[in-house]
Design a protein around this motif. Sequence first.
Motif, PDB file in Angstrom:
ATOM      1  N   GLU A 298       0.863  -1.088  -0.038  1.00 33.41           N
ATOM      2  CA  GLU A 298       0.063  -0.105   0.021  1.00 33.41           C
ATOM      3  C   GLU A 298       0.963   1.407  -0.033  1.00 33.41           C
ATOM      4  O   GLU A 298       0.589   2.349  -0.713  1.00 33.41           O
ATOM      5  CB  GLU A 298      -0.872  -0.034   1.134  1.00 33.41           C
ATOM      6  CG  GLU A 298      -2.259  -0.868   1.125  1.00 33.41           C
ATOM      7  CD  GLU A 298      -3.261  -0.745   2.294  1.00 33.41           C
ATOM      8  OE1 GLU A 298      -2.895  -0.064   3.038  1.00 33.41           O
ATOM      9  OE2 GLU A 298      -4.053  -1.528   2.153  1.00 33.41           O
TER      10      GLU A 298
ATOM     11  N   LEU B 202       1.989   2.154  -3.436  1.00 32.62           N
ATOM     12  CA  LEU B 202       0.974   2.800  -4.343  1.00 32.62           C
ATOM     13  C   LEU B 202       1.073   4.371  -3.915  1.00 32.62           C
ATOM     14  O   LEU B 202       0.829   4.972  -4.874  1.00 32.62           O
ATOM     15  CB  LEU B 202      -0.131   2.201  -3.850  1.00 32.62           C
ATOM     16  CG  LEU B 202      -0.583   0.798  -4.789  1.00 32.62           C
ATOM     17  CD1 LEU B 202      -1.831   0.369  -4.564  1.00 32.62           C
ATOM     18  CD2 LEU B 202      -0.628   1.156  -6.119  1.00 32.62           C
TER      19      LEU B 202
ATOM     20  N   TRP C 148      -6.484   9.638  -8.437  1.00 34.06           N
ATOM     21  CA  TRP C 148      -6.796   8.194  -8.493  1.00 34.06           C
ATOM     22  C   TRP C 148      -7.394   7.713  -7.141  1.00 34.06           C
ATOM     23  O   TRP C 148      -7.051   8.756  -6.380  1.00 34.06           O
ATOM     24  CB  TRP C 148      -5.519   7.227  -8.903  1.00 34.06           C
ATOM     25  CG  TRP C 148      -4.185   7.621  -7.970  1.00 34.06           C
ATOM     26  CD1 TRP C 148      -3.982   7.878  -6.866  1.00 34.06           C
ATOM     27  CD2 TRP C 148      -2.874   7.615  -8.627  1.00 34.06           C
ATOM     28  NE1 TRP C 148      -2.959   7.919  -6.502  1.00 34.06           N
ATOM     29  CE2 TRP C 148      -1.987   7.968  -7.697  1.00 34.06           C
ATOM     30  CE3 TRP C 148      -2.519   7.514 -10.145  1.00 34.06           C
ATOM     31  CZ2 TRP C 148      -0.674   8.524  -7.929  1.00 34.06           C
ATOM     32  CZ3 TRP C 148      -1.345   7.845 -10.095  1.00 34.06           C
ATOM     33  CH2 TRP C 148      -0.363   8.044  -9.177  1.00 34.06           C
ATOM     34  N   LYS C 149      -7.940   6.613  -6.936  1.00 41.53           N
ATOM     35  CA  LYS C 149      -8.156   5.810  -5.766  1.00 41.53           C
ATOM     36  C   LYS C 149      -8.114   4.411  -5.977  1.00 41.53           C
ATOM     37  O   LYS C 149      -8.242   3.931  -6.817  1.00 41.53           O
ATOM     38  CB  LYS C 149      -9.438   6.152  -5.213  1.00 41.53           C
ATOM     39  CG  LYS C 149      -9.640   5.597  -3.955  1.00 41.53           C
ATOM     40  CD  LYS C 149     -11.272   6.223  -3.125  1.00 41.53           C
ATOM     41  CE  LYS C 149     -11.191   7.494  -2.878  1.00 41.53           C
ATOM     42  NZ  LYS C 149     -12.319   8.028  -2.244  1.00 41.53           N
ATOM     43  N   PHE C 150      -7.387   3.746  -5.120  1.00 34.76           N
ATOM     44  CA  PHE C 150      -6.915   2.334  -4.867  1.00 34.76           C
ATOM     45  C   PHE C 150      -8.063   1.518  -3.958  1.00 34.76           C
ATOM     46  O   PHE C 150      -7.822   1.856  -2.837  1.00 34.76           O
ATOM     47  CB  PHE C 150      -5.523   2.258  -4.678  1.00 34.76           C
ATOM     48  CG  PHE C 150      -4.769   3.048  -5.565  1.00 34.76           C
ATOM     49  CD1 PHE C 150      -4.697   2.945  -6.967  1.00 34.76           C
ATOM     50  CD2 PHE C 150      -3.673   3.797  -4.983  1.00 34.76           C
ATOM     51  CE1 PHE C 150      -3.750   3.454  -7.572  1.00 34.76           C
ATOM     52  CE2 PHE C 150      -3.183   4.541  -5.683  1.00 34.76           C
ATOM     53  CZ  PHE C 150      -2.981   4.368  -7.003  1.00 34.76           C
TER      54      PHE C 150
ATOM     55  N   ILE D 294      -6.954  -5.274  -5.981  1.00 38.70           N
ATOM     56  CA  ILE D 294      -6.772  -3.887  -6.047  1.00 38.70           C
ATOM     57  C   ILE D 294      -7.679  -3.697  -7.372  1.00 38.70           C
ATOM     58  O   ILE D 294      -7.186  -4.032  -8.437  1.00 38.70           O
ATOM     59  CB  ILE D 294      -5.327  -3.651  -6.071  1.00 38.70           C
ATOM     60  CG1 ILE D 294      -4.919  -3.996  -4.603  1.00 38.70           C
ATOM     61  CG2 ILE D 294      -5.441  -2.053  -6.233  1.00 38.70           C
ATOM     62  CD1 ILE D 294      -3.469  -3.274  -4.471  1.00 38.70           C
TER      63      ILE D 294
ATOM     64  N   LEU E 256      -7.794  -0.370  -9.463  1.00 37.94           N
ATOM     65  CA  LEU E 256      -7.310   0.990  -9.484  1.00 37.94           C
ATOM     66  C   LEU E 256      -8.333   1.813 -10.290  1.00 37.94           C
ATOM     67  O   LEU E 256      -8.800   1.445 -11.382  1.00 37.94           O
ATOM     68  CB  LEU E 256      -5.976   0.724 -10.400  1.00 37.94           C
ATOM     69  CG  LEU E 256      -4.910   0.094  -9.516  1.00 37.94           C
ATOM     70  CD1 LEU E 256      -4.918  -1.494 -10.196  1.00 37.94           C
ATOM     71  CD2 LEU E 256      -3.448   0.444 -10.013  1.00 37.94           C
TER      72      LEU E 256
ATOM     73  N   VAL F  25      -3.014   6.067 -14.117  1.00 36.46           N
ATOM     74  CA  VAL F  25      -3.178   5.163 -13.374  1.00 36.46           C
ATOM     75  C   VAL F  25      -2.529   3.959 -13.398  1.00 36.46           C
ATOM     76  O   VAL F  25      -2.058   3.093 -12.854  1.00 36.46           O
ATOM     77  CB  VAL F  25      -4.782   4.665 -13.413  1.00 36.46           C
ATOM     78  CG1 VAL F  25      -5.164   3.265 -12.817  1.00 36.46           C
ATOM     79  CG2 VAL F  25      -5.679   5.520 -12.707  1.00 36.46           C
TER      80      VAL F  25
ATOM     81  N   LEU G 126       3.007  -1.010  -8.672  1.00 36.57           N
ATOM     82  CA  LEU G 126       2.504  -1.995  -7.918  1.00 36.57           C
ATOM     83  C   LEU G 126       3.183  -3.237  -8.513  1.00 36.57           C
ATOM     84  O   LEU G 126       3.368  -4.160  -7.393  1.00 36.57           O
ATOM     85  CB  LEU G 126       0.690  -2.042  -8.039  1.00 36.57           C
ATOM     86  CG  LEU G 126       0.101  -3.127  -7.505  1.00 36.57           C
ATOM     87  CD1 LEU G 126       0.301  -3.197  -6.002  1.00 36.57           C
ATOM     88  CD2 LEU G 126      -1.221  -3.120  -8.057  1.00 36.57           C
TER      89      LEU G 126
END
Length: 212
Positions: free
Chosen positions: A34, A37, A49-51, A80, A82, A138, A145
């Motif tokens: 994490e 990221l 973005w958000k994961f 995950i 993305l 992303v 990642l």
Amino acid sequence: MKPSELLDTLQWRYATKAFDPEKKISAETWAAIEASLVLTPSSFGLQPWKFLVITDPDIKAQLLPHSWNQQQVVDCSHLIVLTAQAPVTGSELDAFIDRTHEVRGGEKSDLQFYRDMMGGFVAKMSDEQLLTWAKNQVYIALGQLMASAAVLGIDACPMEGISPAEYDKILGLEGTGYFTTVACPLGYRSVDDKYASLPKVRYNKEQVIQHI
């Protein structure tokens, strides 16, 4: 890490086709993934973005039919998703300037030039173009990642074979300004995955790298 160790790690990784559903990633290792990221670079540093980290078996099961029934979605330790944020508005630019000031200190007025530069970039693009730009960011995160996971001995499988719109519905993303872009199951390969032992098929270095 020595150069040879890096190359050995990248030779070891592959797009895992079968995960061992009994093996789970430890909390310590997952925290590092994490963190990797969070450390992903992005254009202007904006991080559009958000994961989403999914471990709930019920949610995984709901996503399976919208993932071409690829079993990795349910058998992995962590899934995950993305997502890209778009459009980027003045509010997001202001929030980033606030965060920059919070982290680096100094006079906030000194950041106005940077704020104006970002604003000019955003103003030139349509919402559709901004979404394309955010999705490109992303994919930088996806690369980070997968590389970070490989270094930690974690298997991964990048997956574009999904229905983003259905993912958005199931994950409650509709109307939030975030859009599913790509998914990546992570965990530990199954001993039955025949693809683990296959040699990589890559073009020779001379065909893909040019020195100028």
